[in-house]
Design an enzyme around this catalytic site. Structure first.
Site, mmCIF file in Angstrom:
data_model
loop_
_atom_site.group_PDB
_atom_site.id
_atom_site.type_symbol
_atom_site.label_atom_id
_atom_site.label_comp_id
_atom_site.label_asym_id
_atom_site.label_seq_id
_atom_site.Cartn_x
_atom_site.Cartn_y
_atom_site.Cartn_z
ATOM 1 N N ASP A 164 1.087 -1.227 0.228
ATOM 2 C CA ASP A 164 -0.377 0.076 -0.263
ATOM 3 C C ASP A 164 1.056 1.598 -0.144
ATOM 4 O O ASP A 164 2.337 1.107 0.131
ATOM 5 C CB ASP A 164 -1.407 -0.030 1.205
ATOM 6 C CG ASP A 164 -0.739 -0.470 2.299
ATOM 7 O OD1 ASP A 164 0.557 0.616 3.051
ATOM 8 O OD2 ASP A 164 -0.871 -0.116 3.794
ATOM 9 N N ASP A 353 3.751 4.910 13.481
ATOM 10 C CA ASP A 353 1.692 5.667 12.124
ATOM 11 C C ASP A 353 2.139 6.975 12.839
ATOM 12 O O ASP A 353 1.102 8.474 12.886
ATOM 13 C CB ASP A 353 0.886 5.784 13.247
ATOM 14 C CG ASP A 353 0.699 3.593 12.330
ATOM 15 O OD1 ASP A 353 1.379 4.054 11.663
ATOM 16 O OD2 ASP A 353 -0.314 2.650 13.218
HETATM 17 N N1 EPU Z 1 6.796 -7.198 7.379
HETATM 18 C C1 EPU Z 1 7.431 -8.329 6.908
HETATM 19 N N2 EPU Z 1 7.206 -9.402 6.962
HETATM 20 C C2 EPU Z 1 6.151 -10.033 7.817
HETATM 21 C C3 EPU Z 1 5.311 -8.925 8.701
HETATM 22 C C4 EPU Z 1 5.592 -7.633 8.584
HETATM 23 O O1 EPU Z 1 8.423 -7.783 6.273
HETATM 24 O O2 EPU Z 1 5.638 -11.397 7.267
HETATM 25 C C5 EPU Z 1 6.925 -5.830 7.766
HETATM 26 C C6 EPU Z 1 6.616 -5.170 7.179
HETATM 27 O O3 EPU Z 1 6.344 -5.067 5.138
HETATM 28 C C7 EPU Z 1 6.540 -3.363 7.783
HETATM 29 C C8 EPU Z 1 6.564 -4.078 9.053
HETATM 30 O O4 EPU Z 1 7.528 -5.458 9.327
HETATM 31 O O5 EPU Z 1 7.872 -3.526 6.931
HETATM 32 C C9 EPU Z 1 5.727 -4.011 10.259
HETATM 33 O O6 EPU Z 1 5.218 -4.843 9.756
HETATM 34 P P1 EPU Z 1 4.233 -4.794 10.940
HETATM 35 O O7 EPU Z 1 3.059 -6.556 10.270
HETATM 36 O O8 EPU Z 1 4.403 -5.178 12.471
HETATM 37 O O9 EPU Z 1 2.608 -4.069 11.020
HETATM 38 P P2 EPU Z 1 1.123 -4.467 10.541
HETATM 39 O O10 EPU Z 1 0.894 -5.546 11.001
HETATM 40 O O11 EPU Z 1 1.530 -4.482 8.636
HETATM 41 C C10 EPU Z 1 0.172 -3.138 12.134
HETATM 42 C C11 EPU Z 1 -0.639 -1.352 11.453
HETATM 43 C C12 EPU Z 1 0.099 -0.499 11.128
HETATM 44 C C13 EPU Z 1 0.932 0.357 11.849
HETATM 45 C C14 EPU Z 1 2.353 -1.119 12.070
HETATM 46 C C15 EPU Z 1 2.958 -0.342 13.423
HETATM 47 C C16 EPU Z 1 -2.842 -2.413 11.886
HETATM 48 C C17 EPU Z 1 -4.421 -2.770 11.023
HETATM 49 N N3 EPU Z 1 -1.990 -1.929 11.232
HETATM 50 O O12 EPU Z 1 0.702 -3.196 10.933
HETATM 51 O O13 EPU Z 1 -0.488 1.013 11.166
HETATM 52 O O14 EPU Z 1 1.943 0.761 11.129
HETATM 53 O O15 EPU Z 1 1.601 -2.268 12.563
HETATM 54 O O16 EPU Z 1 3.084 -0.189 14.317
HETATM 55 O O17 EPU Z 1 -2.986 -3.043 12.904
HETATM 56 C C18 EPU Z 1 -2.637 2.661 10.107
HETATM 57 O O18 EPU Z 1 -2.938 2.584 11.201
HETATM 58 O O19 EPU Z 1 -2.128 3.357 9.605
HETATM 59 C C19 EPU Z 1 -1.004 1.507 10.270
HETATM 60 C C20 EPU Z 1 -0.424 1.450 8.734
#
Ligand code: EPU
Length: 476
Positions: A164, A353
């Site tokens: 995204d 965020d």
């Molecule tokens: N990543 C990987 N592989 C994975 C999982 C993650 O490479 O299997 C990478 C991602 O590409 C990213 C980083 O690790 O670069 C962090 O990803 P994470 O999984 O921690 O984040 P997320 O679960 O995708 C949630 C929030 C985000 C917030 C992040 C970090 C939700 C729905 N989203 O995303 O919120 O920025 O954690 O705190 O919970 C927002 O609310 O605007 C938002 C983007």
């Protein structure tokens, strides 16, 4: 002008037309009410109440899938993403009902629509096992149904969410963790297909990085697995703690929530419960930065200042006075902020965020700030929009050097994601004119009635009207 946040009817057509959900389709010219305008020069003053966290409530709704029967989640923010998640669950066979929240949102005294609701989720004995692309592309967080459905159904197909506007966002840690628990996982025609024919079993998992989404999916799978799962280098966010709290109330056995090691002893089944969502620290932090940038005086209720420790410390270093109490804080700023450096990190570090707000603060601070982003590779994409407001920003990889200016200048800009949209609106308050933020539906995805909240804090703000340009009245 008052504006009501449009949460659409929650039944969507079987083949949704582009734009069925208040601009969620994205591309093309902004819809008429997809624009928010603010006039710069006002100090933000007053009290604002923050409701439940988007990033908790979305996952709590997925948690409900783990127990047949009726779960009720309260303090759920009234935002577009929650409406989409409701539709994801409905298509999995759940009954979904949104009701007025109890207690009623205190910001109603300032107009607008209620910021929170309760959601009642009736989960069938055998939920569906497929989440389609049409919904998943609108809500990346719907990938969080993967773990619970795999645990309940033994096989599942969830559309691959793709990247995204803030970065590529992989799934490798979700996939390798579930594979260690015995799942067979493949990618097929844009779907993640997972099955565990012999059931999931406890495993020792070490995450490469404390991924929020991977930690959540793995915990939700592990609670019904046979044996004990240990997740090391787990994410520690308050939203993870909230999810584990609801799971434990349902009968799960999770130890270590809020630390880097989660130990989950699998149980044969869970019971539905009623649970209140934790307050939204990112929305609270947005108001804190807004108060500091506009040299205002704002009291924020509904979210724990303890979850914003690093961000509030930064604001104190920038010159703000912060008073905290349980579930609330007051922030005052008398003078121009001083430049501070910010490095985003997984919780308890400075939240990614809040990066757009940190850039906005730096853009009006006295001095130069070094801002480093460590979580998302595309998070600086919105910097070009901030530069349209006159911000002096130089990016290089995951660093940005921001040289502060006394005042920015109002301009038309576009929101590229939820936090960028909120950050641009707050920055617009530090300009000498009117800032028009298009693609404002991004803001609706994460902030319940942002316009009414801004207005309650004394900001001159309007929603709707055609996109700007010479001769177009600004409507303020
Ligand atoms: N990543 C990987 N592989 C994975 C999982 C993650 O490479 O299997 C990478 C991602 O590409 C990213 C980083 O690790 O670069 C962090 O990803 P994470 O999984 O921690 O984040 P997320 O679960 O995708 C949630 C929030 C985000 C917030 C992040 C970090 C939700 C729905 N989203 O995303 O919120 O920025 O954690 O705190 O919970 C927002 O609310 O605007 C938002 C983007």
């Amino acid at each position: 002008m008052t504006h009501s946040l449009r949460i659409p009817d929650l039944t969507i057509p079987a083949r949704p037309e582009p734009g069925w959900l208040a601009g969620a389709g994205g591309a093309g010219a902004p819809a008429v009410d997809d624009i928010i305008r603010v006039r710069g020069g006002t100090r933000m003053t007053g009290t604002v109440h923050v409701v439940g966290a988007k990033n908790s409530a979305l996952k709590l709704m997925a948690v409900a899938l783990l127990a047949p029967g009726r779960s009720v989640i309260t303090n759920v923010p009234r935002i577009t993403d929650i409406a989409i998640m409701g539709e994801v669950l409905r298509r999995l066979g759940c009954g979904i009902r949104f009701d007025a929240d109890d207690p009623v949102d205190p910001m109603m005294a300032h107009g607008g629509v209620p910021r929170s609701r309760s959601v009642t989720i009736d989960v069938p004995d055998v939920p569906g096992a497929e989440a389609d692309y049409e919904l998943v592309r609108r809500l990346r967080a719907s990938i969080c149904v993967l773990g619970p459905l795999l645990a309940r159904r033994g096989s599942v197909r969830v559309a691959h969410p793709g990247g995204d506007a803030i970065g590529s966002r992989g799934l490798d840690m979700h996939v390798s963790g579930l594979a260690r628990m015995g799942a067979e996982i493949s990618g097929e025609r844009g779907f993640v297909v997972a099955s565990a024919p012999r059931g999931l079993r406890g495993a020792e998992i070490v995450l490469d990085f404390p991924s929020v989404g991977a930690t959540e999916n793995l915990v939700m799978a592990a609670v019904l697995a046979k044996g004990t799962t240990v997740i090391d280098n787990a994410a520690r966010e308050p939203e993870i703690v909230d999810i584990c709290t609801m799971l434990n109330q349902m009968g799960a056995l999770i130890d270590g929530a809020g630390t880097s090691t989660l130990t989950v002893v699998g149980v044969p089944g869970l019971q539905p419960v009623r649970h209140a969502t934790v307050g939204d620290r990112i929305v609270a932090g947005t108001w804190a930065f807004g108060a500091a940038m506009t040299r205002g005086d704002v009291t924020v209720t509904g979210a724990s200042p303890a979850f914003l420790d690093v961000a509030l410390d930064k604001l104190v270093s920038a010159g703000a006075l912060v008073e905290t109490r349980r579930g609330a804080f007051r922030i005052r700023m008398a003078d121009r902020p001083r430049a501070v450096d910010v490095v985003t990190l997984p919780y308890p570090g400075f939240a990614t965020d809040l990066l757009p707000m940190a850039i906005g603060l730096a853009a009006v601070s006295d001095g130069a700030s070094l801002i480093t982003e460590n979580i998302f590779d595309g998070r600086f994409m919105f910097a070009n929009e901030m530069m349209r407001l006159g911000a002096d920003i130089q990016t290089d990889g995951h660093h940005a050097v921001v040289r502060g200016r006394e005042r920015l200048s109002g301009a038309p800009v576009a929101a590229t994601d939820i936090r960028a949209g909120a950050g641009l609106l707050i920055a617009g308050l530090c300009t000498d004119g009117v800032t028009e933020v298009s693609h404002a539906h991004h803001v609706d995805r994460g902030y319940p009635d942002f316009v009414a909240d801004l207005r309650a804090l004394g900001v001159e703000v309007a929603r709707g009207g055609a996109a700007g340009g010479p001769g177009v009245p600004l409507g303020l």
